[in-house]
Write a protein that holds these residues in place. Structure first.
Motif, short mmCIF file in Angstrom:
data_model
loop_
_atom_site.label_atom_id
_atom_site.label_comp_id
_atom_site.label_asym_id
_atom_site.label_seq_id
_atom_site.Cartn_x
_atom_site.Cartn_y
_atom_site.Cartn_z
N VAL A 37 0.74 -1.38 -0.05
CA VAL A 37 0.05 0.02 0.01
C VAL A 37 1.03 1.10 0.05
O VAL A 37 0.51 2.30 -0.60
N ALA A 38 2.08 1.13 0.48
CA ALA A 38 2.80 2.39 0.57
C ALA A 38 3.26 2.88 -0.86
O ALA A 38 3.43 4.08 -0.97
N PHE A 39 3.31 2.17 -2.00
CA PHE A 39 3.44 2.43 -3.09
C PHE A 39 2.26 3.35 -3.74
O PHE A 39 2.53 4.35 -4.51
N LYS A 40 1.27 2.93 -3.45
CA LYS A 40 0.17 3.73 -3.86
C LYS A 40 0.00 5.05 -3.12
O LYS A 40 -0.29 5.98 -3.86
N LEU A 41 0.13 5.07 -1.81
CA LEU A 41 0.08 6.11 -0.98
C LEU A 41 1.23 7.22 -1.61
O LEU A 41 1.25 8.30 -1.61
N ALA A 42 2.58 6.56 -1.82
CA ALA A 42 3.56 7.35 -2.47
C ALA A 42 3.30 8.22 -3.56
O ALA A 42 3.44 9.51 -3.57
N LYS A 43 2.45 7.50 -4.29
CA LYS A 43 1.99 8.39 -5.58
C LYS A 43 1.05 9.45 -5.35
O LYS A 43 1.28 10.58 -5.88
N GLU A 44 0.22 9.19 -4.65
CA GLU A 44 -0.91 10.33 -4.22
C GLU A 44 -0.21 11.31 -3.31
O GLU A 44 -0.53 12.53 -3.51
N ARG A 45 0.70 11.07 -2.48
CA ARG A 45 1.40 12.20 -1.46
C ARG A 45 2.78 12.66 -1.99
O ARG A 45 3.15 13.53 -1.57
N GLU A 51 9.90 5.74 2.87
CA GLU A 51 9.36 6.47 3.98
C GLU A 51 8.05 6.54 4.65
O GLU A 51 7.84 6.48 5.73
N ILE A 52 6.90 6.28 3.80
CA ILE A 52 5.85 5.99 4.14
C ILE A 52 5.48 4.66 4.79
O ILE A 52 5.16 4.38 5.87
N ALA A 53 6.17 3.42 4.13
CA ALA A 53 6.32 2.24 4.67
C ALA A 53 6.79 2.43 6.06
O ALA A 53 6.44 1.65 7.01
N GLU A 54 7.95 3.01 6.69
CA GLU A 54 8.53 3.14 7.93
C GLU A 54 7.57 3.76 8.76
O GLU A 54 7.51 3.22 9.89
N GLU A 55 6.95 4.73 8.35
CA GLU A 55 5.88 5.51 9.18
C GLU A 55 4.93 4.50 9.55
O GLU A 55 4.38 4.38 10.82
N ILE A 56 4.31 3.71 8.80
CA ILE A 56 3.22 2.86 8.96
C ILE A 56 3.63 1.64 9.99
O ILE A 56 3.13 1.35 10.87
N VAL A 57 5.14 1.25 9.63
CA VAL A 57 5.58 0.26 10.47
C VAL A 57 5.52 0.75 12.20
O VAL A 57 5.35 -0.04 13.14
N ASN A 75 12.31 -1.52 1.58
CA ASN A 75 12.16 -0.93 0.05
C ASN A 75 10.72 -0.43 -0.20
O ASN A 75 10.49 -0.74 -1.39
N GLY A 76 10.14 0.02 0.66
CA GLY A 76 8.57 0.14 0.41
C GLY A 76 7.60 -0.54 0.56
O GLY A 76 6.35 -0.67 0.71
#
Length: 559
Positions: A37-45, A51-57, A75-76
């Motif tokens: 899901v981080a790849f999808k959110l990365a495009k949106e944001r 970075e997004i994956a680490e925040e979710i973790v 790696n995302g």
């Protein structure tokens, strides 16, 4: 069990993100489950996926359940691995449930129509691919909890059957197996027509007459048709039984004329303004994009196969929640026509599994010309080869025969089902019986090996089994996770109707078990490790046994 682990992962992610991301969670080579899901959110944001994956973790720390052992961002990807508790519970669940392991609590009435070969001769290799796919699906649906009915739809009204009737009338029945005897008469009448044009015209006219008389229910025609069809059916059912296949019911096509369903369907078609009459009767399918209309009644008043099939499926709509047909790929057009007409009538169409054809090195087949490889011949050939492989084994004669039969049936069923239905296949019986290759005998041998280990453990006074997640090696961990996926695979088959997926799964279990056994001593280990590994061996034995049952293959304890 794997389903519970997956749900825990999805629930944890949903708690953090506020919405379901189940579509982004999948199995991975680098983790037990991975979320993208981080790849999808990365495009949106417009940010980096990692970075997004680490925040979710970081936010997931407070959402970790007892079955989630670790979670990390790589790696995302958000990677999840199962905990020691999960590994222990997975094995203990299998040991506790034993033969019930893999069972589910789905409900509903399901009809699976398969085989349904014309009664003009014995089954050939194409027919048994149909039978094996259908029977395997029926076993899997039953394991899932559905109330399953299997039906053989008997085509007792077509021209081929009429010619078989005339063949038996003229040439009689030989002393061969009943379905072969009918085939012999059918071949003879066709040969007579080919060799004598004058006879051909007379025979075809007579076939048309008795077809009409049978549809009208005239006593002499009903008696002759029933005799020939039931004779062929006796032999066909014997062949299926030799492959561990049984049908719950045989449904005769003619019954849908007798019970009024054909008239009801024709009336409904007419009421909807879809029926055209010009000597023959047609269904107007222009609204569905067809250039030609579908004939449902000939000028002489007789109906066609699709007419009776529509009636059959109107009946299915009234009695079943799901109805599944197994059909050869040459039925794709009529299958589409059937489905489109049913939808025009406001009825649910069948779920259809189309399969491609089977070949042998010997080439193409034709029942009419007497050029075919019967299923009986193939079963006999594979059995003889299996028996020859056992001639030097230390078994009694009766044991050799029984094992040879189980190995032969396993070879046929597994090779016919492991290829995806939409792919053509060539059956090579020598490869199918190779104990060293990835075949049914390989899985059966893996089960027999597990049984042998457990027998020896009992002889040595086996203590209570006790799995320990903390001491699991990588091979043990992979094996246990694979064992835990039994119901996950079943769920996929319920959706996709692809039994080859289960064949692949069970082969994976056997491969992982043999990888484990090759590198991990069991009976010679210290007490704690021995109890731990014996628990894994017994859990594997149960999964292989239950899995082989779903494939219609005997789980041999000795080979």
């Amino acid at each position: 069990m794997f389903r519970i682990f997956r749900k825990d992962v999805e629930k944890a992610l949903e708690s953090v993100l506020g919405y379901s991301v189940s579509n982004f969670v999948r199995e991975s080579e680098h983790a037990d489950l991975s979320c993208t899901v981080a790849f999808k959110l990365a495009k949106e944001r417009e940010r980096k996926p990692n970075e997004i994956a680490e925040e979710i973790v970081e936010e997931l720390v407070d959402e970790i359940s007892e079955y989630i052992g670790s979670v990390e961002a790589v790696n995302g990807y958000i990677n999840f691995n199962a905990s020691y508790e999960f590994l222990e519970d997975a094995v203990n669940t299998i040991l506790d449930e034993d033969e019930d392991y893999g069972s589910m609590t789905e409900q509903g009435e399901v009809l699976i129509e398969h085989t349904s070969a014309n009664p003009d001769g014995p089954l050939h290799i194409g027919h048994i691919r149909n039978s094996i796919i259908g029977d395997t699906l029926a076993r899997i649906f039953r394991k899932a909890g559905f109330n399953v009915t299997t039906q053989y739809y008997m085509n007792d009204m077509g021209r081929q059957v009429a010619l078989a009737v005339l063949g038996v009338r003229r040439f009689g029945l030989s002393d061969e197996k009943p379905d072969h005897a009918v085939a012999k008469a059918y071949i003879e009448i066709n040969r007579l027509m080919e060799d004598n044009p004058e006879e051909k015209e007379k025979i075809q006219a007579e076939a048309d007459r008795i077809m009409l008389d049978y549809e009208l229910g005239k006593e002499y025609a009903v008696e002759e048709f029933r005799r020939v069809v039931e004779t062929a059916l006796t032999g066909i059912m014997e062949t299926l039984s030799n492959l561990n296949i049984e049908h719950d019911e045989v449904v005769w096509e003619s019954e849908f004329i007798r019970n009024g369903y054909v008239d009801k369907v024709l009336k409904k078609i007419e009421e909807l303004g879809l029926l055209l009459k010009d000597g023959a009767w047609f269904i107007d399918l222009q609204s569905k994009g067809y250039e030609k209309n579908v004939v449902v009644r000939r000028e002489n008043g007789t109906t066609l196969y699709i007419t009776r099939d529509l009636a059959y499926h109107a009946w299915k709509n009234e009695n079943f929640e799901r109805f599944i047909n197994i059909l050869g790929s040459d039925h794709k057009l009529i299958g589409k026509q059937l489905s489109d007409i049913l939808q025009l009538l406001g009825l649910k169409p069948p779920e259809i599994v189309f399969f491609e054809f089977v070949s042998l090195p010997e080439g193409s087949m034709s029942t009419r010309k007497g050029k075919f490889i019967s299923a009986d011949d193939l079963i006999r050939r594979v059995y003889n080869e299996a028996y020859s492989l056992l001639k030097d084994r230390n078994f009694s004669e009766e044991e050799k025969k029984e094992i040879a039969r189980s190995v032969a049936v396993g070879a046929l069923r597994f090779d016919f089902v492991r290829v995806s239905p939409e792919k053509p296949m060539t059956f090579d019986w020598k490869k199918a019986l190779d104990f060293e290759r990835q075949t049914a005998s390989y899985i059966q041998y893996s089960h027999a090996r597990a049984c042998s280990i457990m027998r020896k453990a009992v002889e040595k006074g086996m203590p209570d089994l006790e799995i320990s997640g903390e001491i699991c090696t990588m091979e043990e961990r992979k094996l246990i996770l694979t064992l835990s996926k039994f119901t996950t695979v079943i769920e996929r088959i319920l959706r996709e109707l692809r039994p080859n997926v289960f064949a692949d799964y069970l082969m994976d279990v056997a491969i992982r078990f043999n990888d484990f056994y090759t590198t991990h001593p069991v009976l010679k280990e210290s007490s704690e490790v021995r109890m731990h590994r014996l628990a894994i061996v017994d859990a594997t034995r149960i999964v292989l046994k239950n899995g082989l049952e779903l494939l219609g293959i005997d789980a041999l304890e000795k080979m």
